[in-house]
Scaffold this active site. Structure first.
Site, PDB file in Angstrom:
ATOM      1  N   GLY A  31      69.865  23.738   3.188  1.00 13.94           N
ATOM      2  CA  GLY A  31      69.215  23.772   1.878  1.00 13.94           C
ATOM      3  C   GLY A  31      68.136  24.835   1.790  1.00 13.94           C
ATOM      4  N   LEU A  33      67.974  27.128  -0.522  1.00  7.92           N
ATOM      5  CA  LEU A  33      68.936  28.229  -0.519  1.00  7.92           C
ATOM      6  C   LEU A  33      68.342  29.531  -1.051  1.00  7.92           C
ATOM      7  CD1 LEU A  33      71.992  26.213  -1.859  1.00  7.92           C
ATOM      8  CD2 LEU A  33      71.274  26.568   0.516  1.00  7.92           C
ATOM      9  N   GLN A  35      69.555  34.061  -1.449  1.00  7.61           N
ATOM     10  CA  GLN A  35      70.744  34.884  -1.728  1.00  7.61           C
ATOM     11  C   GLN A  35      71.682  34.963  -0.524  1.00  7.61           C
ATOM     12  OE1 GLN A  35      72.038  36.044  -4.498  1.00  7.61           O
ATOM     13  NE2 GLN A  35      70.335  35.147  -5.629  1.00  7.61           N
ATOM     14  N   HIS A  37      72.492  32.512   1.549  1.00 11.89           N
ATOM     15  CA  HIS A  37      73.401  31.361   1.436  1.00 11.89           C
ATOM     16  C   HIS A  37      74.382  31.572   0.275  1.00 11.89           C
ATOM     17  CE1 HIS A  37      69.688  29.285   3.116  1.00 11.89           C
ATOM     18  NE2 HIS A  37      70.600  28.937   3.986  1.00 11.89           N
ATOM     19  N   GLN A  61      68.554  19.449  15.831  1.00 11.26           N
ATOM     20  CA  GLN A  61      68.481  20.851  16.235  1.00 11.26           C
ATOM     21  C   GLN A  61      67.036  21.378  16.210  1.00 11.26           C
ATOM     22  OE1 GLN A  61      71.101  22.196  12.820  1.00 11.26           O
ATOM     23  NE2 GLN A  61      69.753  23.978  12.841  1.00 11.26           N
ATOM     24  N   GLN A 149      75.598  36.224   9.558  1.00 11.28           N
ATOM     25  CA  GLN A 149      75.437  36.961  10.817  1.00 11.28           C
ATOM     26  C   GLN A 149      73.977  37.088  11.230  1.00 11.28           C
ATOM     27  OE1 GLN A 149      77.566  40.578   9.976  1.00 11.28           O
ATOM     28  NE2 GLN A 149      79.544  39.670  10.432  1.00 11.28           N
ATOM     29  N   LYS A 150      73.058  36.665  10.369  1.00 15.07           N
ATOM     30  CA  LYS A 150      71.651  36.688  10.785  1.00 15.07           C
ATOM     31  C   LYS A 150      71.473  35.798  12.008  1.00 15.07           C
ATOM     32  CE  LYS A 150      67.033  35.518   9.491  1.00 15.07           C
ATOM     33  NZ  LYS A 150      67.038  34.124   9.992  1.00 15.07           N
ATOM     34  N   ALA A 177      71.909  39.154   4.502  1.00 16.83           N
ATOM     35  CA  ALA A 177      71.339  39.531   3.196  1.00 16.83           C
ATOM     36  C   ALA A 177      69.872  39.878   3.412  1.00 16.83           C
ATOM     37  CB  ALA A 177      71.464  38.366   2.220  1.00 16.83           C
ATOM     38  N   SER A 187      65.042  30.927   4.959  1.00 11.77           N
ATOM     39  CA  SER A 187      64.230  29.901   4.298  1.00 11.77           C
ATOM     40  C   SER A 187      62.821  29.903   4.880  1.00 11.77           C
ATOM     41  CB  SER A 187      64.872  28.522   4.495  1.00 11.77           C
ATOM     42  OG  SER A 187      66.172  28.540   3.951  1.00 11.77           O
TER      43      SER A 187
END
Ligand code: PAF
Length: 282
Positions: A31, A33, A35, A37, A61, A149-150, A177, A187
Site C-alpha cells: 500500500g 501507492l 507511480q 506501483h 518482514q 526492479q528497485k 520509477a 513509500s
C-alpha cells in the site's frame, strides 16, 4: 473495482475469471501507492484480463526496530489510485486473515541470495517476504506476477523461489520509477524532511556518475569508493555500495554487465537504489 478482505471472498470474486480461463495478473504491495506501483498495475493491465492488487503490510518482514507500526496505511487513497489505473480487485486482508491464530511452522529461505546486500542488515526480512509472497501466490493463483526492479534482490529471491518450488506463474520485473530529480520512488520517501528530500537524489546521481566513470575505464573498486565518498559528503550514512552480476554473483571488475547497489540512511530513513550497467566490448 471490488475490494476483498478475506481469502474466501477473493476466491469467489475470481471464480468467474478462472472458469472462463482468463489471464490473471497480480501485483503484491504494502500500500501507500506511488507511480512505481501504478506502473506495475499498468504493465499487468497490458498483459492480463483481470488484475488483482494486494495491499498488506506484512509484519513478518519487518525487524523488531523497523517501521511496521508506522508504515503508512492509506487504503482509501490507494483505492482511488487503483481504480484510475484499471485494477479489478483489491485484496486487503488483515494480519489474522493471512496468518490465522495458530503459529506458523513453515519457513522459506533462499539463503544463498538473502545472506548478501540488504539481507546482511535486515536479518529475516527476505524470509518474511518469501513466506508472504508464496502465500499470496497460492491465494491469488495468478498467471503473471509483477515486481519492481528497485527491490532487485527481492525480485531475485522471488524468481528463485518460483523456480525452486515450481509455482506455476511467470514473474515480470518492471523498471524503477523515478522522480524528476532521479530519486527512486518509494513509500519510505514520505519519511524524509524537506532538507533530506533535497539530498536524497544524490544516490541516483552518484550511480549515474559511476556509470560514466566505468565506461571511461576507471577501476570498479575506485568507482565504488567514489560513490561512498560522494554520499557520505552529501550527509548520507552508507550501509553498502556494491557491484554484482545481474544474477547477484560477486564481481571485482567491470568486464560484463553489472548492477551497482546502494543502501544508505538519511536520518532514520533507509533508502535503496540500483543501476544496471551494460558492458559493451571495446
Ligand atoms: O515489495 C513489497 O512491497 C513487499 O515486500 C511485498 C512484495 C508486497 C511483500 O510484502
Amino acid at each position: 473495482m471490488k475490494t476483498e478482505t478475506t481469502i474466501q471472498g477473493l476466491a469467489a470474486s475470481l471464480q468467474p475469471a478462472r472458469t472462463a480461463r482468463k489471464i490473471i495478473g497480480f501485483v503484491p504491495t504494502m500500500g501507500n501507492l506511488h507511480q512505481g506501483h501504478l506502473n506495475l498495475v499498468r504493465e499487468a493491465r497490458k498483459l492480463c484480463d483481470v488484475v488483482v492488487v494486494s495491499i498488506f503490510v506484512n509484519p513478518i518482514q519487518f525487524g523488531p526496530n523497523e517501521d511496521f507500526d508506522n508504515y503508512p496505511r492509506t487504503l482509501d487513497q490507494d483505492s482511488q489510485l487503483l481504480a484510475d489505473v484499471g485494477c479489478d480487485i483489491i485484496f486487503a486482508p488483515s494480519v489474522e486473515q493471512m496468518y490465522g491464530k495458530q503459529p506458523r511452522l513453515t519457513n522459506i529461505s533462499v539463503s544463498e541470495i538473502t545472506n548478501d546486500l540488504c539481507g546482511k542488515q535486515r536479518p529475516g526480512h527476505f524470509d518474511g517476504v518469501a513466506v508472504v509472497v508464496t502465500k499470496l501466490f497460492n491465494i491469488v493463483q495468478p498467471n503473471y506476477a509483477f515486481f519492481g526492479q528497485k527491490d532487485f534482490q527481492q525480485l531475485a529471491v522471488i524468481r528463485q523461489l518460483v523456480r525452486d518450488l515450481n509455482i506455476p506463474l511467470e514473474v515480470i520485473g518492471v523498471p524503477i520509477a523515478r522522480a524528476e530529480d532521479g530519486l527512486a520512488l518509494s513509500s519510505r520517501n514520505g519519511y524524509l524532511s524537506e532538507d533530506q528530500r533535497k539530498v536524497a537524489p544524490s544516490i541516483f546521481k552518484s550511480l549515474k556518475h559511476a556509470e560514466a566513470e566505468l565506461q571511461q575505464g576507471t577501476d570498479l573498486k575506485e568507482v565504488l569508493e567514489n560513490i561512498k565518498t560522494t554520499l557520505t559528503t552529501a550527509g548520507l550514512v552508507v550501509d553498502y555500495v556494491e557491484a554484482r552480476t545481474p544474477q547477484l554473483h560477486m564481481i571485482d571488475q567491470f568486464n560484463q554487465d553489472i548492477v551497482l547497489f546502494v543502501a544508505a540512511k538519511l536520518g532514520t530513513t533507509r533508502l535503496i537504489d540500483n543501476l544496471q550497467i551494460k558492458h559493451t566490448a571495446a
